[in-house]
Write an enzyme that holds these catalytic residues in place. Structure first.
Site, PDB file in Angstrom:
ATOM      1  N   GLY A  12      -4.990   3.160  -8.401  1.00  0.00           N
ATOM      2  CA  GLY A  12      -5.701   3.365  -9.395  1.00  0.00           C
ATOM      3  C   GLY A  12      -7.090   2.826  -8.970  1.00  0.00           C
ATOM      4  O   GLY A  12      -8.244   3.452  -9.439  1.00  0.00           O
ATOM      5  N   ASP A  67     -11.944  -7.026  -5.212  1.00  0.00           N
ATOM      6  CA  ASP A  67     -11.008  -7.929  -6.008  1.00  0.00           C
ATOM      7  C   ASP A  67     -11.424  -8.058  -7.329  1.00  0.00           C
ATOM      8  O   ASP A  67     -12.553  -7.888  -7.735  1.00  0.00           O
ATOM      9  CB  ASP A  67     -11.004  -9.541  -5.235  1.00  0.00           C
ATOM     10  CG  ASP A  67      -9.809 -10.446  -5.582  1.00  0.00           C
ATOM     11  OD1 ASP A  67      -8.631  -9.844  -5.571  1.00  0.00           O
ATOM     12  OD2 ASP A  67     -10.048 -11.579  -5.973  1.00  0.00           O
ATOM     13  N   PHE A 143      -4.608   1.816 -15.097  1.00  0.00           N
ATOM     14  CA  PHE A 143      -3.389   1.148 -14.344  1.00  0.00           C
ATOM     15  C   PHE A 143      -3.502  -0.202 -14.983  1.00  0.00           C
ATOM     16  O   PHE A 143      -4.546  -0.844 -15.872  1.00  0.00           O
ATOM     17  CB  PHE A 143      -3.548   1.184 -13.006  1.00  0.00           C
ATOM     18  CG  PHE A 143      -4.956   0.403 -12.359  1.00  0.00           C
ATOM     19  CD1 PHE A 143      -4.965  -0.890 -12.031  1.00  0.00           C
ATOM     20  CD2 PHE A 143      -6.156   0.837 -12.544  1.00  0.00           C
ATOM     21  CE1 PHE A 143      -5.961  -1.593 -11.766  1.00  0.00           C
ATOM     22  CE2 PHE A 143      -7.499   0.531 -12.022  1.00  0.00           C
ATOM     23  CZ  PHE A 143      -7.316  -0.736 -11.479  1.00  0.00           C
TER      24      PHE A 143
END
Ligand code: ITT
Length: 192
Positions: A12, A67, A143
């Site tokens: 995703g 991240d 997602f």
């Protein structure tokens, strides 16, 4: 520039980044390589440590990692840097249960992209998106926590938006725009 490799296990994330990079003619490819994620208080610290590890493995640029996490105000920022683990364990239902009696449902998504160019120079690009946690999941696009996150000013969740609409206001969209500005700046600098 050479094809940009996005090191991630999350399809995703890759699709969202690729859609934006395609718009500006930057080719990208996903590489599924696991890297260690240290325990730290901020996404930037996690990303910096991962970039250091990849450099030590002699990973060749240009590549990016990203991240990200969901920070819920009334849970003092949880799940934050632990978002992937929280999603895999308690999931959306667990987060909704933690917030059951709460009226304050403010939250934000954050994103931190680490970029290494072909000479090994490393830079970081961050983005954030403020919003609220919905009372129940809605939509099946995107997602992770997308079905319960409503960005500020919207009555729909990210799960109810297509990739383009989500990226135009998301944390990842903001971080990737900053990366794109950097890359296009580089490209112009290369032009005689
Ligand atoms: P890589 O580390 O391999 O890139 P990951 O899914 O483990 O993939 P993170 O460690 O950055 O990625 O975890 C972030 C988690 O936060 C992710 O798994 C989702 O559950 C959630 N998350 C981050 N961005 C999101 C978004 O745009 N929409 C929904 N959930 C998101």
């Amino acid at each position: 520039m050479h094809k940009l490799t996005f090191i991630t296990s999350n399809r995703g994330k890759f699709e969202e980044l690729r859609a934006r990079l395609d718009q500006v003619g930057i080719d990208s490819a996903q590489k599924q390589l696991r890297y260690p994620e240290v325990q730290a208080n901020s996404l930037l610290e996690v990303t910096e440590a991962a970039m250091g590890w990849l450099a030590a493995q002699d990973q060749k640029g240009p590549y990016v990692i990203e991240d990200s996490g969901l920070f819920i105000d009334d849970l003092r920022g949880f799940p934050g840097v632990f978002s992937a683990h929280a999603f895999a364990t308690i999931g959306i239902a667990g987060i909704l249960a933690l917030l059951e009696d709460r009226t304050r449902r403010d939250a934000r998504f954050e994103s931190c992209i680490g970029y290494c160019d072909k000479e090994g120079n490393v830079s970081f690009f961050v983005g954030a998106c403020h919003g609220t946690i919905a009372l129940a999941p809605k939509g099946d696009q995107g997602f992770g926590f997308d079905p319960v996150f409503k960005p500020e000013g919207s009555d729909r969740t990210f799960g109810q938006m297509d990739c383009k609409e989500k990226t135009s206001q998301s944390h990842r969209g903001m971080a990737v725009d900053r990366l794109v500005n950097h890359l296009l700046g580089d490209r112009h600098a290369d032009t005689p």
